[in-house]
Design an enzyme around this catalytic site. Structure first.
Site, PDB file in Angstrom:
ATOM      1  N   ILE A  10     -24.199  47.400 -16.857  1.00 52.46           N
ATOM      2  CA  ILE A  10     -24.429  48.575 -16.236  1.00 52.46           C
ATOM      3  C   ILE A  10     -23.128  48.079 -15.210  1.00 52.46           C
ATOM      4  O   ILE A  10     -22.844  49.595 -14.174  1.00 52.46           O
ATOM      5  CB  ILE A  10     -25.551  47.555 -15.403  1.00 52.46           C
ATOM      6  CG1 ILE A  10     -24.881  46.442 -14.821  1.00 52.46           C
ATOM      7  CG2 ILE A  10     -26.818  47.517 -15.854  1.00 52.46           C
ATOM      8  CD1 ILE A  10     -25.989  45.477 -13.784  1.00 52.46           C
ATOM      9  N   GLU A  12     -18.186  47.223 -15.467  1.00 50.93           N
ATOM     10  CA  GLU A  12     -17.474  47.168 -16.011  1.00 50.93           C
ATOM     11  C   GLU A  12     -16.183  46.384 -15.001  1.00 50.93           C
ATOM     12  O   GLU A  12     -16.262  47.267 -13.992  1.00 50.93           O
ATOM     13  CB  GLU A  12     -16.676  47.326 -16.798  1.00 50.93           C
ATOM     14  CG  GLU A  12     -16.939  47.617 -18.547  1.00 50.93           C
ATOM     15  CD  GLU A  12     -16.474  48.410 -19.495  1.00 50.93           C
ATOM     16  OE1 GLU A  12     -15.526  48.366 -18.851  1.00 50.93           O
ATOM     17  OE2 GLU A  12     -16.765  49.046 -20.197  1.00 50.93           O
ATOM     18  N   THR A  14     -13.561  43.741 -12.632  1.00 46.11           N
ATOM     19  CA  THR A  14     -11.562  43.341 -12.778  1.00 46.11           C
ATOM     20  C   THR A  14     -11.476  42.856 -13.778  1.00 46.11           C
ATOM     21  O   THR A  14     -10.349  42.426 -14.404  1.00 46.11           O
ATOM     22  CB  THR A  14     -11.331  43.025 -11.632  1.00 46.11           C
ATOM     23  OG1 THR A  14     -11.973  43.555 -10.900  1.00 46.11           O
ATOM     24  CG2 THR A  14      -9.484  42.874 -11.460  1.00 46.11           C
ATOM     25  N   PHE A  15     -12.562  41.890 -14.025  1.00 42.84           N
ATOM     26  CA  PHE A  15     -12.368  40.682 -15.405  1.00 42.84           C
ATOM     27  C   PHE A  15     -13.127  40.960 -16.136  1.00 42.84           C
ATOM     28  O   PHE A  15     -13.608  39.775 -17.443  1.00 42.84           O
ATOM     29  CB  PHE A  15     -12.092  39.375 -14.610  1.00 42.84           C
ATOM     30  CG  PHE A  15     -11.161  39.058 -13.791  1.00 42.84           C
ATOM     31  CD1 PHE A  15      -9.980  39.971 -13.450  1.00 42.84           C
ATOM     32  CD2 PHE A  15     -11.645  39.380 -11.908  1.00 42.84           C
ATOM     33  CE1 PHE A  15      -8.866  39.515 -12.248  1.00 42.84           C
ATOM     34  CE2 PHE A  15     -10.737  38.375 -11.009  1.00 42.84           C
ATOM     35  CZ  PHE A  15      -9.292  38.893 -11.303  1.00 42.84           C
ATOM     36  N   GLY A  16     -14.402  41.362 -16.292  1.00 40.35           N
ATOM     37  CA  GLY A  16     -15.180  41.175 -17.848  1.00 40.35           C
ATOM     38  C   GLY A  16     -16.039  42.680 -17.071  1.00 40.35           C
ATOM     39  O   GLY A  16     -16.143  43.811 -16.779  1.00 40.35           O
ATOM     40  N   LYS A  17     -16.897  42.720 -18.598  1.00 42.22           N
ATOM     41  CA  LYS A  17     -18.298  43.525 -17.974  1.00 42.22           C
ATOM     42  C   LYS A  17     -19.537  42.568 -17.657  1.00 42.22           C
ATOM     43  O   LYS A  17     -19.663  41.431 -17.485  1.00 42.22           O
ATOM     44  CB  LYS A  17     -18.733  43.836 -19.664  1.00 42.22           C
ATOM     45  CG  LYS A  17     -17.662  44.135 -20.430  1.00 42.22           C
ATOM     46  CD  LYS A  17     -18.694  44.775 -21.843  1.00 42.22           C
ATOM     47  CE  LYS A  17     -16.928  45.129 -22.361  1.00 42.22           C
ATOM     48  NZ  LYS A  17     -18.097  45.524 -23.958  1.00 42.22           N
ATOM     49  N   VAL A  18     -20.634  43.374 -17.697  1.00 42.45           N
ATOM     50  CA  VAL A  18     -21.793  43.158 -16.578  1.00 42.45           C
ATOM     51  C   VAL A  18     -23.025  44.153 -17.148  1.00 42.45           C
ATOM     52  O   VAL A  18     -22.737  45.110 -17.180  1.00 42.45           O
ATOM     53  CB  VAL A  18     -21.101  43.773 -15.429  1.00 42.45           C
ATOM     54  CG1 VAL A  18     -22.609  43.491 -14.337  1.00 42.45           C
ATOM     55  CG2 VAL A  18     -20.000  43.459 -14.367  1.00 42.45           C
ATOM     56  N   ASP A 124     -11.291  41.693  -1.103  1.00 43.77           N
ATOM     57  CA  ASP A 124     -11.303  42.901  -2.097  1.00 43.77           C
ATOM     58  C   ASP A 124     -12.724  43.434  -1.765  1.00 43.77           C
ATOM     59  O   ASP A 124     -13.488  44.944  -2.513  1.00 43.77           O
ATOM     60  CB  ASP A 124     -11.375  42.890  -4.075  1.00 43.77           C
ATOM     61  CG  ASP A 124     -11.779  43.955  -4.696  1.00 43.77           C
ATOM     62  OD1 ASP A 124     -11.122  44.856  -4.511  1.00 43.77           O
ATOM     63  OD2 ASP A 124     -12.200  43.890  -5.832  1.00 43.77           O
TER      64      ASP A 124
END
Length: 627
Positions: A10, A12, A14-18, A124
């Site tokens: 669903i 991507e 800052t540090f990886g995928k979701v 952020d």
């Protein structure tokens, strides 16, 4: 990962995928965030620690975390409404209502207050990190990958972190910052909700930083309330000390009234209970947000028990109405409770109706967009055309030609200078002039101009005047069948008597050198003509009356070679006369000449008549006296 069933990706971060996943044991949806420990080990651990500490209705709930194959997986709550940026994009230019904007803003501010109370900077805050749940009615703050914990409320951070559109001036200027930088980002989110666009936009990062440091934004629509219009400039103040804190924001009257609607009912009851026991109990900062599921039911049962006790005492006579300080207090409390209960039921019904209405409206809007996409696809298929390219494999294209073509393309992509712009304008004016000339030529080439072009072609094919001496008259006289006789009266006054009859007279030779043309050629157009035999005699031509005086003046002038040269354009007259007209005039003059000679033979006295003006013309012809 064996306990979860992955459905789809669903997003991507800052540090990886979701991933959207489903728990096999509980069969409920959740979100799993995958982080590579080799790249962001410290940040991932920090996010896990912070999420585990956060327990608030307006912050994404943390479930668990585990490591597998050098990667960290964080299991969190799934928000079915997506993020706030997607919700803004689905509006397609339709503004949100002020109630909806303030409701989301209050919920985001409550979540941010919970973070700041624990000395944590989010760093952020943006619309992509704010998630919606329960059909878009609840806003939750998430993605703590760049968050940082401060040791003291007065401590300042110095690391440059965040998204460029939401950076504060102190971060852009590389100055220390505190929790007021999150207030700037919160103002950017509020401005996006009011205008559906970023407050600071630029294609260049340098220009974007300059705009942020100036802190000037366009005002929002005047349809919003004055409180909302005055709030946005306060959030965009360049100096961090001039910006309000989250606590002072929530104390504003127009925002404080929305806090009760933004929180859950159990949270409201818990807050009331905590305020009642605040003096006797020391409640931790997290205790006010921890809500027991039976608190509301307990208060209701306690109130009902008190009412039932009063009713029984009255019926048994143990508590007469005179004992009560307020006899009708019980009835008032009961009616008040029933009224509040009825209002609560009405509020829930209206809320359910609103949710169903918004859900149906969203389905209708989605169906409309799908229909429009299908129509556009059909139109695109109908308008699509096939273009065929023919490439000759026999002919090799040199690399020099390709380099020249690439250079030409690069010139088109380059920015025009002032000199190039001037040349381009001159070239454009020249092309417009050529276009006008071509249009005029097309108009002339129409059916009406065919006769004009035929006349022009005929005029070009006509014979022109030559630069040399004219020989037209001499050629006609050479081709004519002419007989000559001697005049009866010479210049010396003696009478020439011809022997025999007129038929036995001397005739012109048929040889070419004896013709006037040959004589003129031999004499180079001199004033007198010499015959091959005999004496030369000047014969005056016969002219009309109107030209006689001019001829008498010009008889004494000899013709030179210079006079035979072609004159200027001013001396030429009547160039449009044709050869047929000249030929007819010459024939008429010759006929008159022949008639005059016949009359001279018949009547000796014709010489006198010849001297009268306007009757006959004298012509210089070679004659030979008879011996």
């Amino acid at each position: 990962m064996d306990n979860f069933h992955l459905i789809k990706i669903i997003g991507e971060g800052t540090f990886g995928k979701v991933y959207l996943a489903k728990d096999k044991s509980e069969s409920s949806h959740c979100v799993i965030k995958e982080i590579s420990l080799t790249k962001e080990k410290e940040a991932s651990k920090n996010e896990v620690i912070l999420l585990a500490r956060m327990e608030h209705p307006n912050i994404v709930t943390f479930f668990s975390s585990f490591q597998e194959n050098g990667r960290l997986f964080i299991v969190m709550e799934y928000c079915d409404g997506g993020d706030l940026m997607q919700r803004i994009q689905r509006q397609r230019g339709v503004m949100f209502s002020e109630d909806q904007i303030l409701c989301w803003f209050v919920q985001i501010s409550l979540g941010l207050k919970h973070i700041h109370d624990r000395k944590i900077l989010h760093r952020d805050i943006k619309s992509q990190n704010i998630f919606l749940s329960k059909n878009g009615m609840v806003a939750k703050l998430g993605d703590f990958g760049t968050a940082r914990t401060l040791n003291d409320s007065m401590e300042l951070a110095q690391t440059c972190a965040g998204t460029p559109y939401y950076l504060s001036p102190e971060i852009c200027q590389n100055r220390p910052y505190n929790n007021k930088t999150d207030i700037w980002s919160l103002g950017c989110v509020l401005y996006e909700l009011c205008t559906l666009k970023h407050p600071f936009e630029s294609n260049n990062f340098h220009h974007l930083v300059l705009k942020i440091c100036q802190g000037r934004v366009a005002p929002i629509s005047p349809h919003f309330s004055r409180d909302l219009q005055s709030l946005i400039p306060q959030l965009f103040r360049v100096s961090p000390q001039d910006r309000p804190s989250v606590t002072s924001l929530l104390k504003r009257p127009f925002l404080e009234t929305l806090i009760a609607r933004s929180l859950y009912p159990e949270v409201c009851s818990r807050r009331i209970q905590s305020h009642a026991h605040m003096e006797n109990m020391a409640i931790g900062p997290t205790a006010c947000w921890r809500v027991s599921p039976w608190s509301a039911a307990y208060l209701q049962r306690k109130f009902e028990a008190q009412q039932y006790k009063l009713k029984v005492e009255r019926q048994l006579g143990l508590r007469p109405s005179s004992v009560e300080p307020h006899p009708n207090e019980g009835e008032k409390l009961q009616s008040h409770w029933e009224e509040t209960k009825f209002q609560e039921l009405q509020y829930r019904k209206n809320k359910m109706k609103d949710q169903e209405y918004w859900k149906q409206l969203e389905e209708i809007r989605q169906q409309y967009h799908n229909d429009m996409k299908e129509i556009k696809k059909k139109m695109g298929r109908e308008l699509k055309r096939v273009v065929k390219f023919e490439i000759s494999l026999d002919k090799c294209i040199s690399e020099e030609d390709t380099v020249q073509e690439n250079e030409a393309v690069d010139k088109l992509n380059a920015t025009l200078s002032f000199e190039d712009g001037t040349k381009f304008q001159e070239h454009r004016c020249k092309e417009e002039h050529e276009d006008y000339t071509d249009r005029a030529f097309e108009e002339l080439c129409g059916p009406e101009a065919e006769g004009f072009f035929q006349d022009v072609i005929a005029a070009e094919n006509r014979r022109q005047w030559d630069a040399g001496a004219p020989h037209t008259l001499l050629r006609i006289m050479a081709m004519a069948d002419v007989t000559s006789t001697c005049p009866t009266m010479p210049d010396d006054g003696q009478v020439i008597v011809m022997e025999g009859s007129v038929e036995n007279g001397k005739q012109w030779w048929l040889d070419v050198p004896g013709t006037p043309c040959a004589l003129a050629a031999e004499c180079a157009c001199s004033g007198s003509l010499s015959a091959s035999k005999g004496e030369t005699v000047m014969i005056k031509p016969q002219l009309p009356k109107e030209d006689q005086e001019k001829v008498e003046i010009a008889t004494g002038i000899m013709v030179d070679d210079e006079q035979l040269e072609p004159g200027s354009d001013e001396d030429d007259i009547k160039f449009e006369e044709s050869e047929d007209e000249l030929r007819s005039e010459i024939i008429e003059s010759l006929e008159k000449l022949a008639a005059s000679t016949e009359e001279a033979e018949q009547a000796p006295s014709s010489s006198k008549n010849a001297e009268e003006p306007g009757e006959k013309e004298k012509t210089n012809l070679p004659v030979k006296k008879l011996q």
